[in-house]
Motif scaffolding. Structure first.
Motif, PDB file in Angstrom:
ATOM      1  N   UNK A 219       0.966  -1.076  -0.208  1.00  0.00           N
ATOM      2  CA  UNK A 219      -0.035   0.142   0.000  1.00  0.00           C
ATOM      3  C   UNK A 219       0.859   1.143  -0.052  1.00  0.00           C
ATOM      4  N   UNK A 220       0.920   1.945  -1.234  1.00  0.00           N
ATOM      5  CA  UNK A 220       1.690   3.248  -1.224  1.00  0.00           C
ATOM      6  C   UNK A 220       0.881   4.513  -1.229  1.00  0.00           C
ATOM      7  N   UNK A 221       1.368   5.429  -0.417  1.00  0.00           N
ATOM      8  CA  UNK A 221       0.733   6.928  -0.568  1.00  0.00           C
ATOM      9  C   UNK A 221       1.878   7.699  -1.656  1.00  0.00           C
ATOM     10  N   UNK A 222       1.270   8.196  -2.522  1.00  0.00           N
ATOM     11  CA  UNK A 222       2.117   8.671  -3.564  1.00  0.00           C
ATOM     12  C   UNK A 222       1.751  10.240  -3.504  1.00  0.00           C
ATOM     13  N   UNK A 223       0.982  10.906  -2.776  1.00  0.00           N
ATOM     14  CA  UNK A 223       0.835  12.409  -2.373  1.00  0.00           C
ATOM     15  C   UNK A 223      -0.048  12.941  -3.526  1.00  0.00           C
ATOM     16  N   UNK A 224      -0.295  14.050  -3.452  1.00  0.00           N
ATOM     17  CA  UNK A 224      -1.186  14.922  -4.278  1.00  0.00           C
ATOM     18  C   UNK A 224      -0.865  14.469  -5.831  1.00  0.00           C
ATOM     19  N   UNK A 225      -2.016  14.281  -6.550  1.00  0.00           N
ATOM     20  CA  UNK A 225      -1.881  13.898  -7.967  1.00  0.00           C
ATOM     21  C   UNK A 225      -2.113  15.185  -8.622  1.00  0.00           C
ATOM     22  N   UNK A 226      -1.069  16.001  -9.168  1.00  0.00           N
ATOM     23  CA  UNK A 226      -1.113  16.817 -10.009  1.00  0.00           C
ATOM     24  C   UNK A 226      -1.212  16.477 -11.788  1.00  0.00           C
ATOM     25  N   UNK A 227      -0.340  15.509 -11.896  1.00  0.00           N
ATOM     26  CA  UNK A 227      -0.262  14.697 -13.240  1.00  0.00           C
ATOM     27  C   UNK A 227      -1.229  13.638 -13.114  1.00  0.00           C
ATOM     28  N   UNK A 228      -2.530  13.794 -13.462  1.00  0.00           N
ATOM     29  CA  UNK A 228      -3.314  12.701 -13.691  1.00  0.00           C
ATOM     30  C   UNK A 228      -2.969  11.616 -14.958  1.00  0.00           C
ATOM     31  N   UNK A 229      -2.536  12.121 -15.863  1.00  0.00           N
ATOM     32  CA  UNK A 229      -2.190  11.046 -16.796  1.00  0.00           C
ATOM     33  C   UNK A 229      -1.224  10.216 -16.419  1.00  0.00           C
ATOM     34  N   UNK A 230      -0.121  10.910 -15.739  1.00  0.00           N
ATOM     35  CA  UNK A 230       0.969  10.153 -15.294  1.00  0.00           C
ATOM     36  C   UNK A 230       0.492   8.979 -14.259  1.00  0.00           C
ATOM     37  N   UNK A 231      -0.355   9.438 -13.400  1.00  0.00           N
ATOM     38  CA  UNK A 231      -0.733   8.657 -12.135  1.00  0.00           C
ATOM     39  C   UNK A 231      -1.426   7.434 -12.821  1.00  0.00           C
ATOM     40  N   UNK A 232      -2.389   7.747 -13.750  1.00  0.00           N
ATOM     41  CA  UNK A 232      -3.119   6.719 -14.392  1.00  0.00           C
ATOM     42  C   UNK A 232      -2.191   5.701 -15.261  1.00  0.00           C
ATOM     43  N   UNK A 233      -1.320   6.325 -16.017  1.00  0.00           N
ATOM     44  CA  UNK A 233      -0.523   5.307 -16.586  1.00  0.00           C
ATOM     45  C   UNK A 233       0.305   4.489 -15.515  1.00  0.00           C
ATOM     46  N   UNK A 234       0.679   4.676 -14.470  1.00  0.00           N
ATOM     47  CA  UNK A 234       1.318   3.701 -13.548  1.00  0.00           C
ATOM     48  C   UNK A 234       0.298   2.620 -12.948  1.00  0.00           C
ATOM     49  N   UNK A 235      -1.001   2.888 -13.356  1.00  0.00           N
ATOM     50  CA  UNK A 235      -1.875   1.887 -12.757  1.00  0.00           C
ATOM     51  C   UNK A 235      -2.574   0.945 -13.904  1.00  0.00           C
ATOM     52  N   UNK A 236      -3.034   0.045 -13.627  1.00  0.00           N
ATOM     53  CA  UNK A 236      -3.559  -0.996 -14.444  1.00  0.00           C
ATOM     54  C   UNK A 236      -5.287  -0.979 -14.198  1.00  0.00           C
ATOM     55  N   UNK A 237      -5.641  -0.429 -12.946  1.00  0.00           N
ATOM     56  CA  UNK A 237      -7.099  -0.605 -12.865  1.00  0.00           C
ATOM     57  C   UNK A 237      -7.400   0.434 -11.892  1.00  0.00           C
ATOM     58  N   UNK A 238      -8.486   1.093 -11.787  1.00  0.00           N
ATOM     59  CA  UNK A 238      -8.774   2.048 -10.914  1.00  0.00           C
ATOM     60  C   UNK A 238     -10.055   1.981  -9.841  1.00  0.00           C
ATOM     61  N   UNK A 239      -9.872   2.065  -8.699  1.00  0.00           N
ATOM     62  CA  UNK A 239     -10.778   2.014  -7.765  1.00  0.00           C
ATOM     63  C   UNK A 239     -11.545   3.003  -7.401  1.00  0.00           C
ATOM     64  N   UNK A 240     -12.959   2.994  -7.193  1.00  0.00           N
ATOM     65  CA  UNK A 240     -13.716   4.180  -6.770  1.00  0.00           C
ATOM     66  C   UNK A 240     -14.607   3.811  -5.830  1.00  0.00           C
ATOM     67  N   UNK A 241     -14.169   3.823  -4.382  1.00  0.00           N
ATOM     68  CA  UNK A 241     -15.073   3.028  -3.438  1.00  0.00           C
ATOM     69  C   UNK A 241     -15.878   4.138  -2.737  1.00  0.00           C
ATOM     70  N   UNK A 242     -16.358   5.215  -3.293  1.00  0.00           N
ATOM     71  CA  UNK A 242     -16.980   6.286  -2.551  1.00  0.00           C
ATOM     72  C   UNK A 242     -18.464   5.735  -1.980  1.00  0.00           C
ATOM     73  N   UNK A 243     -18.710   6.169  -0.709  1.00  0.00           N
ATOM     74  CA  UNK A 243     -19.863   5.706   0.088  1.00  0.00           C
ATOM     75  C   UNK A 243     -21.287   6.611  -0.719  1.00  0.00           C
ATOM     76  N   UNK A 244     -21.027   7.649  -1.410  1.00  0.00           N
ATOM     77  CA  UNK A 244     -22.055   8.179  -2.457  1.00  0.00           C
ATOM     78  C   UNK A 244     -21.181   9.149  -3.433  1.00  0.00           C
ATOM     79  N   UNK A 245     -21.779   9.113  -4.467  1.00  0.00           N
ATOM     80  CA  UNK A 245     -20.902   9.872  -5.825  1.00  0.00           C
ATOM     81  C   UNK A 245     -21.928  10.067  -6.716  1.00  0.00           C
ATOM     82  N   UNK A 246     -22.294  11.579  -7.040  1.00  0.00           N
ATOM     83  CA  UNK A 246     -23.519  11.924  -7.909  1.00  0.00           C
ATOM     84  C   UNK A 246     -23.213  11.417  -9.197  1.00  0.00           C
ATOM     85  N   UNK A 247     -21.773  11.693  -9.599  1.00  0.00           N
ATOM     86  CA  UNK A 247     -21.261  11.132 -10.954  1.00  0.00           C
ATOM     87  C   UNK A 247     -19.974  10.388 -10.681  1.00  0.00           C
TER      88      UNK A 247
END
Length: 329
Positions: A219-247
């Protein structure tokens, strides 16, 4: 041709999803057709401003204390079309926050009648506003937010073939509603040799999340994501575990970057995962692990392709929906 004057009323202009969503009104397609500006207001005050505008959009959630302001806004701007964009209230939000739903429903119905149109940001939210709240479907329009990050379309698909640990990414503000605590708790039970978690962001829950993660090597904390493209490129799949989320702008950005989704089954998130991921019960002890165990490289590749395809007409769709709502002719 007359230039349409639009005023956006916000009670909070700090960086976030609402401010980011306003980028659609700066799109080159509107040059010469509309001008858009933001006015900060305090909705709990009684008197609303009288504005030089053809269209006034409110971006703050209605509430009982804001009703005098909204009535004043309607009376002092009879010439303008009033549109409310509902960024906050959803079925899951109400389940967590509203002990007396009948009273809440009455407030939403009264406030909605002061507007010419109501904009929901997802189909799930629109369905709830119709079925549970009772807003007439003819007065509702779904227009989802748009994330103006062109670099996302250039992010190459994941190269994961099972030869290395699968990298699950999640990013956003570290607050309780985003559900990162549930994701970390589930990840603690997973094999570090098979799965890695990259958590991007910051916020008031950060220390609690770090304490929960402890010394877990995966489990790695990588800090604030200013470069979203760079962060997403380093991942294979994205989790969105929100308890509520309009969109869920994070989910939309992940799809643009050809990243499949693992989303909580609430509000506007499931519709984003259609053909591009899975719904996950993040409160279940085995919900996340079951999904990940069923993930194969071909399945990941197919979902990644579907994710990107689902966003190819995203901007044109947003522009068309706003053209249908705005008095441009």
């Amino acid at each position: 041709m007359k230039t349409l004057e639009i005023v956006h009323l916000l009670d909070d202009v700090s960086p976030g999803g609402v401010m980011q969503a306003l980028a659609i009104f700066e799109h080159p397609a509107w040059v010469g057709r509309l001008r858009s500006r933001v006015v900060t207001v305090k909705p709990d005050q009684t008197l609303a401003p009288s504005l030089k505008a053809d269209v006034i959009m409110t971006h703050f959630p209605p509430r009982w204390r804001a009703l005098p302001f909204l009535v004043s806004l309607r009376l002092r701007n009879r010439h303008a079309r009033l549109i409310h964009i509902e960024h906050s209230y959803t079925r899951a939000w109400a389940a967590h926050h509203v002990p007396r739903f009948g009273r809440f429903r009455m407030m939403l119905n009264i406030s909605s009648r002061l507007f010419d149109r109501i904009v929901a940001v997802s189909q799930g939210q629109s369905q709830w506003l119709t079925e549970a709240v009772g807003i007439e479907p003819r007065r509702l329009q779904v227009v989802s937010p748009w994330s103006d990050v062109p670099a996302l379309q250039a992010v190459p698909p994941s190269d994961w073939q099972g030869q290395r640990p699968l990298v699950v990414g999640a990013y956003g503000r570290f607050v309780w509603l985003k559900g990162f605590d549930r994701l970390v708790a589930r990840f603690l039970t997973l094999d570090p040799a098979r799965y890695q978690l990259y958590l991007g962001g910051s916020g008031p829950e950060e220390q609690a999340l770090r304490a929960l993660a402890g010394e877990a090597p995966h489990i790695h904390f990588v800090g604030q994501v200013d470069d979203r493209a760079g962060f997403l490129a380093a991942c294979d799949i994205i989790a969105v575990p929100s308890r509520w989320e309009s969109f869920g702008l994070v989910a939309a950005e992940a799809r643009q970057a050809a990243r499949p989704l693992l989303v909580a089954g609430v509000d506007g998130l499931p519709e984003q995962a259609a053909e591009a991921g899975w719904e996950v019960d993040f409160d279940s002890e085995h919900g996340l692990s079951t999904c990940l165990q069923n993930l194969t490289p071909p399945r990941l590749g197919a979902m990644a392709a579907s994710a990107r395809i689902s966003t190819q007409c995203l901007v044109d769709d947003r522009l068309l929906r706003w053209r249908q709502l705005l008095p441009l002719d």
